[in-house]
Enzyme design. Structure first.
Site, mmCIF file in Angstrom:
data_model
loop_
_atom_site.group_PDB
_atom_site.id
_atom_site.type_symbol
_atom_site.label_atom_id
_atom_site.label_comp_id
_atom_site.label_asym_id
_atom_site.label_seq_id
_atom_site.Cartn_x
_atom_site.Cartn_y
_atom_site.Cartn_z
ATOM 1 N N HIS A 29 0.853 -1.204 0.000
ATOM 2 C CA HIS A 29 0.000 0.000 0.000
ATOM 3 C C HIS A 29 0.883 1.246 0.000
ATOM 4 C CE1 HIS A 29 -4.049 1.880 1.317
ATOM 5 N NE2 HIS A 29 -3.221 2.893 1.083
ATOM 6 N N HIS A 67 1.128 4.924 -2.169
ATOM 7 C CA HIS A 67 0.691 5.875 -3.198
ATOM 8 C C HIS A 67 1.931 6.586 -3.733
ATOM 9 C CE1 HIS A 67 -3.613 5.657 -2.031
ATOM 10 N NE2 HIS A 67 -3.138 5.467 -0.815
ATOM 11 N N HIS A 78 1.255 17.378 -6.226
ATOM 12 C CA HIS A 78 0.843 17.267 -7.632
ATOM 13 C C HIS A 78 1.302 18.469 -8.459
ATOM 14 C CE1 HIS A 78 -2.517 14.143 -6.670
ATOM 15 N NE2 HIS A 78 -1.351 13.574 -6.900
ATOM 16 N N SER A 108 -1.020 4.590 -8.234
ATOM 17 C CA SER A 108 -1.052 6.020 -8.542
ATOM 18 C C SER A 108 -2.253 6.344 -9.416
ATOM 19 C CB SER A 108 0.242 6.445 -9.248
ATOM 20 O OG SER A 108 0.349 7.843 -9.264
ATOM 21 N N PRO A 164 -3.800 8.031 -12.478
ATOM 22 C CA PRO A 164 -3.397 8.626 -13.756
ATOM 23 C C PRO A 164 -3.934 10.055 -13.848
ATOM 24 C CG PRO A 164 -4.302 6.420 -14.081
ATOM 25 C CD PRO A 164 -4.570 6.797 -12.655
ATOM 26 N N HIS A 202 -9.840 1.259 -0.454
ATOM 27 C CA HIS A 202 -9.865 1.952 0.839
ATOM 28 C C HIS A 202 -11.282 1.814 1.379
ATOM 29 C CE1 HIS A 202 -6.146 3.681 -0.607
ATOM 30 N NE2 HIS A 202 -6.002 4.425 0.468
ATOM 31 N N GLU A 208 -12.357 4.299 6.154
ATOM 32 C CA GLU A 208 -11.201 5.055 6.613
ATOM 33 C C GLU A 208 -11.639 6.106 7.635
ATOM 34 O OE1 GLU A 208 -9.458 6.617 3.080
ATOM 35 O OE2 GLU A 208 -7.598 7.155 4.099
ATOM 36 N N ASP A 261 1.699 3.549 3.221
ATOM 37 C CA ASP A 261 0.713 4.478 2.679
ATOM 38 C C ASP A 261 1.388 5.606 1.887
ATOM 39 O OD1 ASP A 261 -1.826 5.344 2.146
ATOM 40 O OD2 ASP A 261 -2.244 6.165 4.131
HETATM 41 P P1 5GP Z 1 -1.006 9.569 -6.484
HETATM 42 O O1 5GP Z 1 -2.230 8.771 -6.775
HETATM 43 O O2 5GP Z 1 -1.104 10.949 -7.054
HETATM 44 O O3 5GP Z 1 0.257 8.884 -6.868
HETATM 45 O O4 5GP Z 1 -0.908 9.692 -4.896
HETATM 46 C C1 5GP Z 1 -1.618 10.646 -4.138
HETATM 47 C C2 5GP Z 1 -3.095 10.307 -4.082
HETATM 48 O O5 5GP Z 1 -3.295 9.082 -3.394
HETATM 49 C C3 5GP Z 1 -3.941 11.310 -3.311
HETATM 50 O O6 5GP Z 1 -4.333 12.384 -4.117
HETATM 51 C C4 5GP Z 1 -5.129 10.455 -2.853
HETATM 52 O O7 5GP Z 1 -6.076 10.338 -3.883
HETATM 53 C C5 5GP Z 1 -4.495 9.106 -2.633
HETATM 54 N N1 5GP Z 1 -4.133 8.893 -1.225
HETATM 55 C C6 5GP Z 1 -2.916 8.967 -0.656
HETATM 56 N N2 5GP Z 1 -2.971 8.696 0.651
HETATM 57 C C7 5GP Z 1 -4.246 8.437 0.936
HETATM 58 C C8 5GP Z 1 -4.934 8.067 2.134
HETATM 59 O O8 5GP Z 1 -4.374 7.950 3.229
HETATM 60 N N3 5GP Z 1 -6.272 7.862 2.013
HETATM 61 C C9 5GP Z 1 -6.940 7.978 0.844
HETATM 62 N N4 5GP Z 1 -8.243 7.741 0.824
HETATM 63 N N5 5GP Z 1 -6.321 8.320 -0.298
HETATM 64 C C10 5GP Z 1 -4.991 8.553 -0.251
#
Ligand code: 5GP
Length: 348
Positions: free
Chosen positions: A13, A15, A63, A95, A97, A203, A206, A288
């Site tokens: 997990h 991101h 971003h 991630s 897109p 998710h 949460e 995370d």
């Molecule tokens: P990316 O998808 O741009 O690579 O990573 C950032 C994105 O991941 C955030 O804009 C959000 O949509 C999602 N994200 C990151 N951490 C969390 C979290 O703890 N909870 C949730 N629901 N979404 C997260």
């Protein structure tokens, strides 16, 4: 502690844009001084906490810093190498897109969603060709905020890439601000993904007040659950939700620092890891957003161990069992299990 660093680990997990390290943020800031972004806006330091809402503001800042092909390639490459340096042997990156217009700049700076995914794939392949000791897979993320159509578009993109990347794209993630949008609008897309063999990590619960949505999404059922903080009755969830998770044996991806810093869990000792782990339910320790929450996977294992009194043997077992919950096929699981067997004598 050297034990946790040398422990071979599986990260399920992570991101991408939440995983950007201090060093990489510095490089991005120097590329874009006009944005006037300081490091304090992209990471939550030691002892600091933010509301979940404030955490989502942090992603917006990142971003802005990561908006060209070159940025995405650098970020993905750095993140993969950092996980590898931390002893992660198998990584599933996720991630969302994104398309970026980059108005006022060279037209070649434009990026669409397909290019975005291609760029992450390129980073994965580059690391592999450089011999970085880590197996990396990719999950395309659906940001729940963007609704039905974008979700379906993301699933179609994932289908395409699953076929063209020879298994590097293994599934989908459902994430984004849990207080926005409703899971029922995303069901057709998630159902389609499942039908074509893509794995689902969602998710769930949460925040409190997502009981109905969680119940609905658990009927799919997903292949793994992100967080699941408020599923169990002790925190306002319900026994019937727990029963669904247990009956389907759905592993939980648990991120201690993230939940405490994001204030959905009041302190480490009250983290729901304890509830599920005591029950013997499959739990996977994850980061995370290692950049945003200033952590790494070794630290998360160490935290779980010190908070819940786990022995080195128990921690070893926890990291080893995570192999069973990866989305890559059985052949990959067998390779990883062999790796753990090879490393074990050096650890004990
Ligand atoms: P990316 O998808 O741009 O690579 O990573 C950032 C994105 O991941 C955030 O804009 C959000 O949509 C999602 N994200 C990151 N951490 C969390 C979290 O703890 N909870 C949730 N629901 N979404 C997260």
């Amino acid at each position: 502690d050297v034990f946790y660093r040398e422990l071979p680990k599986v990260e399920l997990h992570a991101h991408l844009n939440g995983s950007v390290s201090f060093q990489t943020i510095e490089k991005l800031i120097s590329r874009k001084p006009h944005l006037n972004i300081e490091h304090g806006m992209t990471a939550i330091g030691k002892g600091q906490r933010r509301t979940l809402d404030e955490c989502f503001q942090v992603f917006k800042v990142i971003h802005q810093l990561v908006d060209t092909e070159e940025d995405i390639l650098m970020v993905a490459t750095d993140v993969i190498k950092e996980f590898a340096a931390d002893g992660v042997k198998y990584l599933e990156l996720r991630s969302t897109p994104r398309e970026e217009e980059n108005t006022g700049k060279d037209v070649n700076m434009e990026i669409d969603k397909k290019k975005y995914v291609e760029t992450v794939i390129k980073a994965i392949r580059q690391c592999k060709s450089e011999g970085v000791d880590i197996d990396v897979r990719f999950l395309l993320a659906i940001d729940r905020r963007n609704g039905t159509e974008v979700a379906m578009e993301t699933v179609k993109l994932a289908e395409e890439f699953m076929l063209s990347t020879d298994g590097l794209v293994v599934g989908l993630d459902l994430s984004g601000d849990p207080t926005v949008g409703h899971g029922k609008d995303l069901l057709p897309a998630l159902q389609r993904a499942k039908n074509c063999g893509l794995k689902l990590s969602l998710h769930l619960s949460e925040v409190p007040s997502q009981l109905e949505e969680s119940d609905l999404l658990l009927n799919l059922p997903p292949d793994r659950i992100g967080h699941g903080t408020f599923l169990h009755p002790e925190v306002g969830g319900s026994q019937s939700l727990v029963d669904k998770v247990v009956q389907n044996n759905i592993p939980l991806e648990l991120c201690l620092t993230s939940n405490v810093k994001g204030q959905t869990v009041s302190c480490y000792s009250k983290h729901h890891f304890n509830y599920w782990y005591q029950m013997g339910h499959p739990c996977v320790i994850c980061t995370d957003d290692k950049g945003v929450f200033s952590t790494d996977l070794s630290q998360e294992y160490q935290l779980a161990a010190s908070t819940f009194g786990l022995s080195h043997e128990a921690v070893w077992k926890l990291s080893q069992q995570a192999i069973d919950y990866i989305f890559a096929p059985d052949t990959v699981k067998q390779q990883l299990k062999q790796k753990w067997i090879d490393i074990q004598p050096q650890m004990f």
